[in-house]
Design an enzyme around this catalytic site. Structure first.
Site, PDB file in Angstrom:
ATOM      1  N   HIS A  23      58.694 -78.653 -81.874  1.00 29.20           N
ATOM      2  CA  HIS A  23      60.178 -78.097 -81.843  1.00 29.20           C
ATOM      3  C   HIS A  23      60.253 -76.784 -82.825  1.00 29.20           C
ATOM      4  O   HIS A  23      60.993 -76.161 -82.275  1.00 29.20           O
ATOM      5  CB  HIS A  23      61.101 -79.308 -82.281  1.00 29.20           C
ATOM      6  CG  HIS A  23      60.896 -80.408 -81.417  1.00 29.20           C
ATOM      7  ND1 HIS A  23      62.093 -80.974 -80.629  1.00 29.20           N
ATOM      8  CD2 HIS A  23      59.983 -81.336 -81.087  1.00 29.20           C
ATOM      9  CE1 HIS A  23      61.579 -82.031 -79.833  1.00 29.20           C
ATOM     10  NE2 HIS A  23      60.487 -82.161 -80.077  1.00 29.20           N
ATOM     11  N   ASP A 116      68.870 -78.152 -81.408  1.00 29.61           N
ATOM     12  CA  ASP A 116      67.732 -79.016 -80.342  1.00 29.61           C
ATOM     13  C   ASP A 116      68.407 -80.027 -79.810  1.00 29.61           C
ATOM     14  O   ASP A 116      69.107 -80.979 -80.425  1.00 29.61           O
ATOM     15  CB  ASP A 116      66.746 -79.382 -81.420  1.00 29.61           C
ATOM     16  CG  ASP A 116      65.585 -79.952 -80.813  1.00 29.61           C
ATOM     17  OD1 ASP A 116      65.627 -80.772 -80.053  1.00 29.61           O
ATOM     18  OD2 ASP A 116      64.472 -79.661 -81.195  1.00 29.61           O
TER      19      ASP A 116
HETATM   20  C1  UDX Z   1      55.613 -82.557 -79.659  1.00 30.50           C
HETATM   21  C2  UDX Z   1      55.196 -83.649 -78.205  1.00 30.50           C
HETATM   22  O1  UDX Z   1      54.046 -84.561 -78.585  1.00 30.50           O
HETATM   23  C3  UDX Z   1      55.092 -83.043 -77.274  1.00 30.50           C
HETATM   24  O2  UDX Z   1      54.795 -84.024 -76.067  1.00 30.50           O
HETATM   25  C4  UDX Z   1      56.370 -82.287 -77.089  1.00 30.50           C
HETATM   26  O3  UDX Z   1      56.266 -81.541 -75.533  1.00 30.50           O
HETATM   27  C5  UDX Z   1      56.505 -81.293 -77.913  1.00 30.50           C
HETATM   28  O4  UDX Z   1      56.811 -81.970 -79.178  1.00 30.50           O
HETATM   29  P1  UDX Z   1      52.977 -81.880 -80.036  1.00 30.50           P
HETATM   30  O5  UDX Z   1      52.443 -83.091 -79.924  1.00 30.50           O
HETATM   31  O6  UDX Z   1      52.857 -81.228 -81.623  1.00 30.50           O
HETATM   32  O7  UDX Z   1      54.805 -81.784 -79.939  1.00 30.50           O
HETATM   33  O8  UDX Z   1      52.396 -80.762 -79.012  1.00 30.50           O
HETATM   34  P2  UDX Z   1      52.701 -79.463 -78.506  1.00 30.50           P
HETATM   35  O9  UDX Z   1      54.017 -79.268 -77.705  1.00 30.50           O
HETATM   36  O10 UDX Z   1      51.470 -79.003 -77.965  1.00 30.50           O
HETATM   37  O11 UDX Z   1      53.136 -78.263 -79.800  1.00 30.50           O
HETATM   38  C6  UDX Z   1      52.069 -78.307 -81.055  1.00 30.50           C
HETATM   39  C7  UDX Z   1      52.016 -76.940 -81.640  1.00 30.50           C
HETATM   40  O12 UDX Z   1      50.994 -76.921 -82.567  1.00 30.50           O
HETATM   41  C8  UDX Z   1      51.783 -75.889 -80.704  1.00 30.50           C
HETATM   42  O13 UDX Z   1      52.586 -74.755 -80.757  1.00 30.50           O
HETATM   43  C9  UDX Z   1      50.431 -75.473 -81.136  1.00 30.50           C
HETATM   44  O14 UDX Z   1      50.073 -74.078 -80.820  1.00 30.50           O
HETATM   45  C10 UDX Z   1      50.204 -75.609 -82.392  1.00 30.50           C
HETATM   46  N1  UDX Z   1      48.798 -75.961 -82.864  1.00 30.50           N
HETATM   47  C11 UDX Z   1      48.400 -77.128 -82.559  1.00 30.50           C
HETATM   48  C12 UDX Z   1      48.321 -75.142 -83.644  1.00 30.50           C
HETATM   49  O15 UDX Z   1      48.801 -73.885 -83.986  1.00 30.50           O
HETATM   50  N2  UDX Z   1      46.962 -75.394 -84.168  1.00 30.50           N
HETATM   51  C13 UDX Z   1      46.478 -76.609 -83.901  1.00 30.50           C
HETATM   52  O16 UDX Z   1      45.428 -76.904 -84.387  1.00 30.50           O
HETATM   53  C14 UDX Z   1      46.982 -77.849 -82.974  1.00 30.50           C
END
Ligand code: UDX
Length: 455
Positions: A23, A116
């Site tokens: 987020h 948000d």
């Molecule tokens: C959460 C929810 O789990 C997801 O389903 C929803 O759509 C958004 O909020 P998350 O699980 O963390 O998010 O996944 P994602 O939405 O893909 O966000 C992860 C962020 O971390 C991405 O921007 C990704 O680029 C970043 N990231 C992840 C990194 O920069 N490095 C990493 O090693 C892993």
């Protein structure tokens, strides 16, 4: 207090982000876009998360509210219910104090709150202060539409039907819905939390979504009839990886690392030769699933780069080597830089919405292993609607077995299917670049939103 004409001072937006990477990241990118359009931005998150973020790109300023768990954040609460209820109570109070503080000086006054949508209470607080308010939807429009219709009573839980038909959406099976519909009986609090986003949203002056119009045309047109001020303003991704208008804009906020060993490791590898595996910032697979992925990567003939967060490392098989010529396991990476690297051939992803948008914007085909929440819906769309990825099949224990995953990797890395998916992903990339470029649909919507403060 006499109000200065807004045209004589910069408009001031307060951007309030839910405390999670998925987020904070897109809302920080949105903040940078607003800044470029001449808006002054104050970025707000919880005290606990502000300590993790530490700094935001200047001249954006960072301020805080409290979720009631300043020392430890979410893990301090006994349950999600307790966390959310406390957050609503303490968050509303501290958010009101923040708005009150900014209201004391004319130069500091907040012209617009972008909150948000996970915080419906923030809209009520902003309305009390008579401040223009914009809900920011961090998930995609199919997911938002499912929750919206459920909130309107058009989807009963526990689910009774085998096939779900909702206006402007493709036919969905129960397993394509956000997981909280299926786990409702075990965790009855999570679904109402997500539905609550839409309980008062009609009162928002604007509704903004981190997506691009071309991905969800019909759904968006349908929602514009309900919410005239609904706009798609995404993808909120640094300019460097999209339209390149701002070459120095590579910073993805909280995820940025000082030195990126992965990039150095990838630099040696041939084009399209590496499988990138990452499941975002929250997903936590059982040991059995981790073992199947580990064995698959070890046994398959391709290079791999695998992000296993510190909290997940204990689930790796004993003795699994973290750095060899063939594979590299890291605790975090700059995902956008990795996806933009020409050595990457495919992305094994949990389908979080940010990861989905990022892989699409960088034209990388995917293998989906959704974990929870909106991810199963995103996985379905990736495969069946956007046609840029395939879903790895689960067995009856809801585990993706090593042979099944190997088959998916071969499909993309070795067969014509991979080229077809890559071409489709690249077509989405082209549309995403067009949307954020000057004159594109998302850029026009941002201008319309920003200009609304000056009238
Ligand atoms: C959460 C929810 O789990 C997801 O389903 C929803 O759509 C958004 O909020 P998350 O699980 O963390 O998010 O996944 P994602 O939405 O893909 O966000 C992860 C962020 O971390 C991405 O921007 C990704 O680029 C970043 N990231 C992840 C990194 O920069 N490095 C990493 O090693 C892993």
């Amino acid at each position: 207090m006499e109000k200065k004409n807004i045209a004589t001072r910069r408009a001031h937006c307060l951007v309030l982000a839910y405390p999670a990477y998925g987020h904070i990241n897109p809302m920080l990118q949105l903040s940078k876009v607003l800044l470029r359009e001449g808006v002054r931005v104050t970025f707000v998150t919880t005290i606990f998360y502000a300590n993790i973020v530490q700094k935001v790109p200047p001249p954006i300023t960072l301020e805080t509210i409290s979720d009631g768990f300043d020392e430890v954040g979410y893990t301090g609460a006994a349950s999600h219910k307790e966390y959310t209820e406390k957050f609503c109570e303490v968050g509303s109070l501290t958010f009101a104090e923040l708005l009150e503080k900014h209201g004391r000086s004319e130069d500091d006054r907040v012209d617009c709150v972008i909150y948000d949508s996970f915080f419906p209470w923030a809209l009520d607080v902003a309305k009390r202060f008579e401040i223009v308010s914009a809900a920011y939807l961090t998930q995609n429009m199919t997911v938002n539409s499912i929750y919206y219709h459920a909130q309107m009573g058009k989807l009963q839980v526990p689910l009774k039907q085998d096939e779900i038909s909702l206006p402007t959406l493709p036919k969905l099976q129960p397993q394509d819905l956000p997981t909280f519909f299926l786990t409702y009986e075990k965790q009855p609090f999570l679904l109402p939390f997500l539905l609550d986003q839409f309980s008062n949203i009609n009162k928002a002056d604007w509704i903004l979504c981190n997506t691009l119009y071309d991905m969800d045309k019909e759904i968006v047109d349908g929602f514009k009839e309900i919410w005239p001020k609904f706009r798609c303003i995404g993808p909120n991704i640094p300019s460097f990886f999209l339209d390149e208008q701002y070459e120095d804009d590579q910073d993805y906020g909280v995820t940025e690392l000082k030195r990126d060993e992965c990039i150095e490791w990838l630099d040696d590898k041939p084009k399209d030769s590496v499988v990138y595996v990452s499941f975002g910032s929250i997903a936590s697979f059982e040991k059995e699933q981790m073992e199947e992925i580990a064995c698959c990567l070890k046994e398959c003939s391709h290079y791999f780069l695998w992000v296993v967060r510190k909290s997940e490392e204990a689930n790796l098989p004993k003795g699994f080597e973290k750095k060899t010529e063939k594979g590299f396991v890291v605790t975090w990476c700059s995902q956008l830089k990795v996806l933009a690297h020409e050595a990457i051939g495919c992305f094994v992803t949990h389908c979080g919405w940010n990861s989905t948008l990022e892989t699409l914007c960088l034209g990388v085909p995917t293998i989906a292993i959704p974990f929870w929440s909106d991810q199963s819906t995103n996985a379905k769309l990736m495969e069946d609607v956007w046609k840029m990825g395939i879903r790895a099949p689960f067995d009856e224990k809801k585990v993706v077995r090593r042979e099944a995953l190997k088959h998916c990797i071969r499909e993309i890395m070795e067969n014509e299917k991979g080229n077809e998916l890559k071409n489709n992903a690249n077509q989405w990339r082209t549309l995403a670049v067009k949307a954020v470029k000057s004159g594109g649909s998302s850029h026009k919507s941002i201008l319309e939103f920003v200009n609304s403060f000056f009238h």
